[in-house]
Scaffold this motif. Structure first.
Motif, PDB file in Angstrom:
ATOM      1  N   LEU A 214     -12.915 -26.099  18.261  1.00 48.57           N
ATOM      2  CA  LEU A 214     -12.986 -25.805  16.837  1.00 48.57           C
ATOM      3  C   LEU A 214     -11.855 -26.412  16.036  1.00 48.57           C
ATOM      4  O   LEU A 214     -12.060 -26.924  14.945  1.00 48.57           O
ATOM      5  N   SER A 215     -10.630 -26.346  16.576  1.00 48.60           N
ATOM      6  CA  SER A 215      -9.459 -26.661  15.758  1.00 48.60           C
ATOM      7  C   SER A 215      -8.811 -27.976  16.131  1.00 48.60           C
ATOM      8  O   SER A 215      -8.632 -28.280  17.305  1.00 48.60           O
ATOM      9  N   GLY A 216      -8.423 -28.736  15.095  1.00 47.10           N
ATOM     10  CA  GLY A 216      -7.657 -29.960  15.292  1.00 47.10           C
ATOM     11  C   GLY A 216      -6.176 -29.713  15.211  1.00 47.10           C
ATOM     12  O   GLY A 216      -5.379 -30.627  15.318  1.00 47.10           O
ATOM     13  N   GLY A 217      -5.773 -28.447  14.995  1.00 48.06           N
ATOM     14  CA  GLY A 217      -4.363 -28.114  14.958  1.00 48.06           C
ATOM     15  C   GLY A 217      -3.796 -28.014  13.563  1.00 48.06           C
ATOM     16  O   GLY A 217      -4.470 -28.227  12.563  1.00 48.06           O
ATOM     17  N   VAL A 218      -2.516 -27.684  13.511  1.00 48.13           N
ATOM     18  CA  VAL A 218      -1.808 -27.550  12.240  1.00 48.13           C
ATOM     19  C   VAL A 218      -1.600 -28.923  11.630  1.00 48.13           C
ATOM     20  O   VAL A 218      -1.191 -29.863  12.314  1.00 48.13           O
ATOM     21  N   ARG A 219      -1.873 -29.071  10.355  1.00 46.09           N
ATOM     22  CA  ARG A 219      -1.670 -30.346   9.678  1.00 46.09           C
ATOM     23  C   ARG A 219      -0.181 -30.641   9.560  1.00 46.09           C
ATOM     24  O   ARG A 219       0.585 -29.841   9.039  1.00 46.09           O
ATOM     25  N   ALA A 220       0.254 -31.803  10.052  1.00 46.84           N
ATOM     26  CA  ALA A 220       1.668 -32.142  10.045  1.00 46.84           C
ATOM     27  C   ALA A 220       2.015 -33.140   8.960  1.00 46.84           C
ATOM     28  O   ALA A 220       3.154 -33.543   8.825  1.00 46.84           O
ATOM     29  N   GLY A 221       1.040 -33.550   8.156  1.00 45.59           N
ATOM     30  CA  GLY A 221       1.299 -34.526   7.116  1.00 45.59           C
ATOM     31  C   GLY A 221       1.672 -35.880   7.690  1.00 45.59           C
ATOM     32  O   GLY A 221       2.431 -36.639   7.109  1.00 45.59           O
ATOM     33  N   SER A 222       1.127 -36.195   8.873  1.00 40.06           N
ATOM     34  CA  SER A 222       1.486 -37.442   9.547  1.00 40.06           C
ATOM     35  C   SER A 222       0.264 -38.014  10.217  1.00 40.06           C
ATOM     36  O   SER A 222      -0.626 -37.290  10.659  1.00 40.06           O
ATOM     37  N   GLN A 223       0.206 -39.351  10.299  1.00 40.91           N
ATOM     38  CA  GLN A 223      -0.881 -40.026  11.004  1.00 40.91           C
ATOM     39  C   GLN A 223      -0.575 -40.167  12.492  1.00 40.91           C
ATOM     40  O   GLN A 223      -1.377 -40.693  13.240  1.00 40.91           O
ATOM     41  N   ASN A 224       0.607 -39.728  12.905  1.00 37.13           N
ATOM     42  CA  ASN A 224       1.015 -39.824  14.307  1.00 37.13           C
ATOM     43  C   ASN A 224       0.385 -38.687  15.096  1.00 37.13           C
ATOM     44  O   ASN A 224       0.747 -37.514  14.901  1.00 37.13           O
ATOM     45  N   PRO A 225      -0.562 -38.970  15.996  1.00 35.94           N
ATOM     46  CA  PRO A 225      -1.243 -37.891  16.722  1.00 35.94           C
ATOM     47  C   PRO A 225      -0.312 -37.119  17.655  1.00 35.94           C
ATOM     48  O   PRO A 225      -0.539 -35.947  17.928  1.00 35.94           O
ATOM     49  N   VAL A 231       3.458 -30.335  16.727  1.00 37.37           N
ATOM     50  CA  VAL A 231       3.526 -29.275  15.713  1.00 37.37           C
ATOM     51  C   VAL A 231       2.513 -28.182  16.026  1.00 37.37           C
ATOM     52  O   VAL A 231       2.812 -26.981  15.955  1.00 37.37           O
ATOM     53  N   SER A 232       1.291 -28.583  16.375  1.00 44.31           N
ATOM     54  CA  SER A 232       0.230 -27.621  16.665  1.00 44.31           C
ATOM     55  C   SER A 232       0.578 -26.757  17.873  1.00 44.31           C
ATOM     56  O   SER A 232       0.474 -25.525  17.836  1.00 44.31           O
ATOM     57  N   CYS A 233       1.016 -27.389  18.962  1.00 42.60           N
ATOM     58  CA  CYS A 233       1.289 -26.660  20.202  1.00 42.60           C
ATOM     59  C   CYS A 233       2.514 -25.755  20.089  1.00 42.60           C
ATOM     60  O   CYS A 233       2.511 -24.627  20.594  1.00 42.60           O
ATOM     61  N   THR A 234       3.567 -26.229  19.432  1.00 43.88           N
ATOM     62  CA  THR A 234       4.765 -25.393  19.292  1.00 43.88           C
ATOM     63  C   THR A 234       4.497 -24.218  18.356  1.00 43.88           C
ATOM     64  O   THR A 234       5.019 -23.109  18.573  1.00 43.88           O
ATOM     65  N   SER A 235       3.686 -24.432  17.329  1.00 47.70           N
ATOM     66  CA  SER A 235       3.320 -23.331  16.433  1.00 47.70           C
ATOM     67  C   SER A 235       2.529 -22.266  17.184  1.00 47.70           C
ATOM     68  O   SER A 235       2.767 -21.063  17.033  1.00 47.70           O
ATOM     69  N   PHE A 236       1.578 -22.717  18.000  1.00 49.73           N
ATOM     70  CA  PHE A 236       0.770 -21.778  18.780  1.00 49.73           C
ATOM     71  C   PHE A 236       1.639 -21.035  19.797  1.00 49.73           C
ATOM     72  O   PHE A 236       1.445 -19.833  20.041  1.00 49.73           O
ATOM     73  N   THR A 237       2.622 -21.721  20.376  1.00 48.72           N
ATOM     74  CA  THR A 237       3.522 -21.069  21.330  1.00 48.72           C
ATOM     75  C   THR A 237       4.293 -19.941  20.665  1.00 48.72           C
ATOM     76  O   THR A 237       4.458 -18.855  21.242  1.00 48.72           O
ATOM     77  N   SER A 238       4.753 -20.164  19.437  1.00 49.10           N
ATOM     78  CA  SER A 238       5.483 -19.124  18.706  1.00 49.10           C
ATOM     79  C   SER A 238       4.607 -17.894  18.485  1.00 49.10           C
ATOM     80  O   SER A 238       5.072 -16.751  18.610  1.00 49.10           O
ATOM     81  N   LEU A 239       3.330 -18.115  18.168  1.00 45.32           N
ATOM     82  CA  LEU A 239       2.415 -16.984  18.005  1.00 45.32           C
ATOM     83  C   LEU A 239       2.215 -16.236  19.317  1.00 45.32           C
ATOM     84  O   LEU A 239       2.164 -14.994  19.335  1.00 45.32           O
ATOM     85  N   CYS A 240       2.124 -16.979  20.406  1.00 43.95           N
ATOM     86  CA  CYS A 240       1.945 -16.352  21.721  1.00 43.95           C
ATOM     87  C   CYS A 240       3.163 -15.518  22.116  1.00 43.95           C
ATOM     88  O   CYS A 240       3.030 -14.438  22.711  1.00 43.95           O
ATOM     89  N   VAL A 241       4.348 -16.013  21.789  1.00 45.82           N
ATOM     90  CA  VAL A 241       5.578 -15.265  22.079  1.00 45.82           C
ATOM     91  C   VAL A 241       5.538 -13.907  21.376  1.00 45.82           C
ATOM     92  O   VAL A 241       5.803 -12.856  21.985  1.00 45.82           O
ATOM     93  N   SER A 260      11.339 -22.499  26.670  1.00 52.23           N
ATOM     94  CA  SER A 260      11.233 -23.460  27.771  1.00 52.23           C
ATOM     95  C   SER A 260      10.018 -24.370  27.585  1.00 52.23           C
ATOM     96  O   SER A 260      10.105 -25.597  27.738  1.00 52.23           O
ATOM     97  N   TYR A 261       8.873 -23.761  27.221  1.00 56.34           N
ATOM     98  CA  TYR A 261       7.670 -24.569  27.008  1.00 56.34           C
ATOM     99  C   TYR A 261       7.811 -25.463  25.775  1.00 56.34           C
ATOM    100  O   TYR A 261       7.360 -26.613  25.778  1.00 56.34           O
ATOM    101  N   ILE A 262       8.429 -24.955  24.714  1.00 56.90           N
ATOM    102  CA  ILE A 262       8.602 -25.763  23.508  1.00 56.90           C
ATOM    103  C   ILE A 262       9.459 -26.988  23.796  1.00 56.90           C
ATOM    104  O   ILE A 262       9.164 -28.095  23.331  1.00 56.90           O
ATOM    105  N   GLN A 263      10.515 -26.811  24.590  1.00 55.22           N
ATOM    106  CA  GLN A 263      11.352 -27.956  24.956  1.00 55.22           C
ATOM    107  C   GLN A 263      10.540 -28.999  25.720  1.00 55.22           C
ATOM    108  O   GLN A 263      10.686 -30.208  25.502  1.00 55.22           O
ATOM    109  N   SER A 264       9.675 -28.545  26.619  1.00 54.31           N
ATOM    110  CA  SER A 264       8.825 -29.478  27.371  1.00 54.31           C
ATOM    111  C   SER A 264       7.843 -30.191  26.446  1.00 54.31           C
ATOM    112  O   SER A 264       7.579 -31.390  26.598  1.00 54.31           O
ATOM    113  N   MET A 265       7.309 -29.454  25.467  1.00 58.76           N
ATOM    114  CA  MET A 265       6.359 -30.059  24.525  1.00 58.76           C
ATOM    115  C   MET A 265       7.021 -31.144  23.685  1.00 58.76           C
ATOM    116  O   MET A 265       6.440 -32.214  23.449  1.00 58.76           O
ATOM    117  N   ILE A 266       8.229 -30.879  23.221  1.00 58.85           N
ATOM    118  CA  ILE A 266       8.933 -31.840  22.373  1.00 58.85           C
ATOM    119  C   ILE A 266       9.187 -33.148  23.109  1.00 58.85           C
ATOM    120  O   ILE A 266       9.200 -34.229  22.518  1.00 58.85           O
TER     121      ILE A 266
END
Length: 405
Positions: A214-225, A231-241, A260-266
């Motif tokens: 369903l979701s393409g993720g949070v809009r980051a205002g960037s064409q860089n996928p 941005v999408s994954c780290t935002s979702f991680t914060s909600l899960c925490v 720990s997961y956010i550092q790996s995502m970055i």
């Protein structure tokens, strides 16, 4: 020149056999202009998928620039890697490993991909069977095979940091904007996922796959996928925490796990890697909450001990360290821990370290000696003994069996 060619062919023949041992990864040879020369795969439709995702075009553009292997991905979690052979400075041939999945794929996502890849109606059933038969290979293990193949072709030893990663996602580079999703449906799917964390519901796979569709993720205002996915994954991680904390997980543990997961995502360089880590993060929180909720008789003190041990399995741990951390005497903590869990603190520490070792054996190519050292075992032999006592298998045997699944 003929001698070098023969040597490369012999090495690749051996590598081809190694790839078929458990993982069953396909090997493809292309000319420098993209024509398929040979493959050990029985499914030539995979070449069409490779082309339709835009990966073949991207690979051909890079073959004149890169000498190190190129890792490519697709939105299903598919991965390919190209190894380049040169004659002097001239591109000569390209060897491609894949496709593989880096994590389990749902039937719903596979059915959606029929439209994405423009699969002919007459081939759809066969396509699903082929895709369901593709190997699932962790990224770290796949990269190790890639480096080995590169050595077979070039005799050059490289490391993971030498690999090139796709700088854009060809699935999204088709000149059209991603269609807008029904925001209400996205919100409902997200709430369903977060509720499953709060409940520790282990039947989350179908909901997770549905939300991804369903979701393409949070809009980051960037064409860089890649940036978009981070941005999408780290935002979702914060909600899960936050959801895990509301479910009863200690804030100290929840934030430490999330960070720990956010550092790996970055640090990820591909959307494929990000999706794999995002899936592991969500599953980790569901399992932690499930464990917390199914042990209601354990007091807050002992639960905090559990959380601390599991979050610090790679650091020095002892009764003295835990007692000081929890603010109780060693004798009181030891007695209460044994009373509520049925095992000593020392035994529980070993269990936690073996669980961490199983994760490292499945997701990395690190030697057993390195894993033993990281997990504070005094020697590899001691680690192997403890691992076998708890799991019934030696570490090497466990790794082989997991790689074959």
């Amino acid at each position: 020149m003929a001698s070098n060619t023969l040597h490369t062919e012999e090495n690749l023949a051996l590598m081809e056999q190694l790839l078929q041992c458990g993982t069953n990864i396909s090997l493809w040879k292309y000319s420098s202009d993209g024509h398929l020369v040979w493959t050990n795969s029985n499914h030539l439709v995979l070449d069409r998928i490779f082309e339709n995702t835009g990966n073949k075009t991207y690979m051909l553009k890079c073959c004149t620039q890169y000498t190190a292997p190129l890792v490519m991905g697709g939105k299903l979690g598919l991965m390919w890697c190209a190894v380049f052979e040169r004659r002097g400075s001239i591109p000569w041939a390209i060897y491609v490993l894949g496709p593989v999945f880096n994590s389990e794929i749902s039937t719903a996502n596979l059915e959606q991909s029929i439209l994405d890849f423009d699969i002919n109606r007459a081939w759809r059933r066969g396509y699903l069977e082929i895709m369901q038969g593709l190997p699932v290979v962790p990224s770290t293990l796949f990269f190790q095979y890639v480096l080995m193949t590169h050595f077979c072709v070039t005799r050059e030893k490289l490391t993971r940091s030498d690999l090139h990663f796709q700088k854009w996602n060809p699935d999204e580079a088709v000149g059209t904007e991603e269609p807008e999703h029904d925001r209400m449906q996205v919100w409902l799917a997200e709430r369903a996922l977060l509720n499953m964390i709060r409940e520790g519901d282990l039947n989350y796979q179908s909901a997770f796959s549905h939300a991804n569709l369903l979701s393409g993720g949070v809009r980051a205002g960037s064409q860089n996928p890649i940036l978009q996915a981070i941005v999408s994954c780290t935002s979702f991680t914060s909600l899960c925490v936050r959801e895990a904390i509301q479910a009863g997980l200690s804030p100290d543990t929840a934030y430490r796990v999330g960070d720990s997961y956010i550092q790996s995502m970055i640090q990820c360089k591909t959307v494929t890697e990000l999706r794999s880590i995002n899936h592991a993060m969500y599953e980790d929180f569901v399992m932690r909450v499930h464990k917390h909720r199914t042990n209601p008789s354990v007091s807050a003190l002992i639960q905090n001990c559990h959380d601390y041990i599991e979050s610090h399995s790679e650091q020095p741990l002892s009764l003295r360290i835990l007692a000081k951390r929890m603010g109780y005497s060693e004798s009181h903590l030891s007695r209460k821990f044994k009373q509520e869990t049925g095992v000593s603190i020392t035994t529980y520490i070993q269990y936690a370290r073996v669980e961490r070792a199983k994760f490292l054996l499945m997701t990395t190519a690190d030697p057993v000696s390195k894993i033993a050292l990281e997990l504070q075992f005094c020697s590899s032999s001691h680690f192997s003994t403890v691992f076998q006592e708890i799991t019934g298998k030696k570490p090497q045997q466990f790794r082989r069996e997991m790689q074959m699944k």
